[in-house]
Design an enzyme around this catalytic site. Structure first.
Site, short mmCIF file in Angstrom:
data_model
loop_
_atom_site.label_atom_id
_atom_site.label_comp_id
_atom_site.label_asym_id
_atom_site.label_seq_id
_atom_site.Cartn_x
_atom_site.Cartn_y
_atom_site.Cartn_z
N SER A 159 3.60 -35.84 -32.39
CA SER A 159 3.18 -34.84 -33.13
C SER A 159 1.15 -35.12 -32.52
O SER A 159 0.73 -35.86 -32.05
CB SER A 159 2.82 -35.47 -34.62
N TYR A 185 2.14 -43.62 -38.59
CA TYR A 185 2.88 -42.10 -38.52
C TYR A 185 1.39 -42.62 -36.48
O TYR A 185 3.42 -42.39 -35.34
CB TYR A 185 2.64 -41.28 -39.42
#
Length: 310
Positions: A159, A185
């Protein structure tokens, strides 16, 4: 300096478009997190090429429903469902031990995003465990099957969130830092890219290549911890459909254009530029996320974390 990989595809391309005309009959593919969202669409597109596809999922009943839908849509009956919990080393060991025969395509798709602070029984921070460590254990456990295929591809869903944080070597589990769901994350997504870099280097003699990607901003179950709308910072015109979101994963898994290519990071079906600061866009890969020294260090750290204490 390697030449960036470019393809005829882009932001709006769909998984069906990038696999048009590709025949993978006789090949075997494995997709983690394939019971919904991008994983399910990735499995559907791979099944559409004729490949035998295994859906590795926590919820077997949900996986079986998706497999039935894929068979109905594609006519491919070579759909298999197997239980896999990426936060449980015993589950990963059982899965890899049960695998028989070669594996041509491994799509490390499953993930969690910006979840509340949580740890596995082994003490691993939940996002690092799910997004990286579990997939690391899966890939290394399946190494022989990948090598047996002759030219395996590993696809790692990362990501742009990796730009939020490098791997913090001295505190990957937030034992000292105050937990922040987006930093956790980001760290895990950086680890995803570094894995692709080192797996390609380490397994070159086995003709195994690995590439990482940003699928785009797509509304799926991944956003369940963020109110269903991800970070909330992506303009509406940059939101993709699931079919568009799966395109880059499927391209890396199937396209002849990627034959022998590994250790790269893709956005919108094309390799993206290396950057030295946050871009404010969905493009760009942080230099620390493709640094070969970092990649080797992460591999060593991952092996240490996965080794049971004496």
């Amino acid at each position: 300096m390697s030449t960036p990989i470019t393809t005829p595809y882009g932001f709006a391309s769909t998984a069906a478009e990038v696999t048009h005309g590709i025949d993978l009959t006789g090949r075997r593919a494995l997709v983690t997190g394939a019971s919904s969202g991008l994983g399910a669409e990735t499995a559907r597109a791979l099944a559409g090429t004729g490949a035998a596809v295994t859906l590795a999922v926590r919820d077997v009943a949900a996986g079986e429903r998706v497999a039935e839908q894929i068979t109905a849509a594609t006519g491919n009956h070579e759909l298999h469902v197997a239980h896999l919990d990426l936060t449980d080393p015993a589950s990963i060991t059982a899965f890899t031990a049960a695998w028989q025969g070669p594996l041509h395509i491994l799509v490390n798709n499953a993930g969690v995003m910006a979840c509340p602070e949580q740890y596995t029984e082994g003490g691993w921070e939940w996002q690092f465990a799910t997004n990286h460590l579990g997939h690391f254990a899966l890939a290394t456990g399946l190494h022989d099957a990948l090598a047996a295929s002759g030219a395996a591809r590993i696809v790692v869903v990362s990501s742009t969130g990796h730009q939020q944080s490098p791997v913090v070597w001295d505190d990957v589990n937030f034992a000292f830092r105050r937990y922040d769901p987006w930093l956790a994350y980001g760290q895990s997504k950086t680890a995803n890219i570094l894995f692709a870099v080192e797996a390609t280097r380490r397994w070159a003699d086995d003709n195994i290549t690995a590439n990482a990607l940003m699928p785009g901003a797509i509304y799926t179950n991944l956003q369940r911890h963020t109110g269903g709308r991800g970070s909330g910072r992506v303009p509406a015109e940059l939101i993709k459909t699931v079919e568009q979101g799966a395109a880059t994963s499927v391209l890396l898994a199937t396209s002849p254009l990627l034959e022998g290519i590994g250790g790269r990071y893709f956005v919108d079906c094309n390799e993206t530029a290396t950057v030295d600061r946050r871009t404010g866009t969905l493009h760009g890969v942080a230099r620390y996320a493709v640094d070969p020294d970092n990649a080797q260090r992460l591999w060593t750290l991952s092996e240490e974390l996965l080794t049971p204490a004496a």
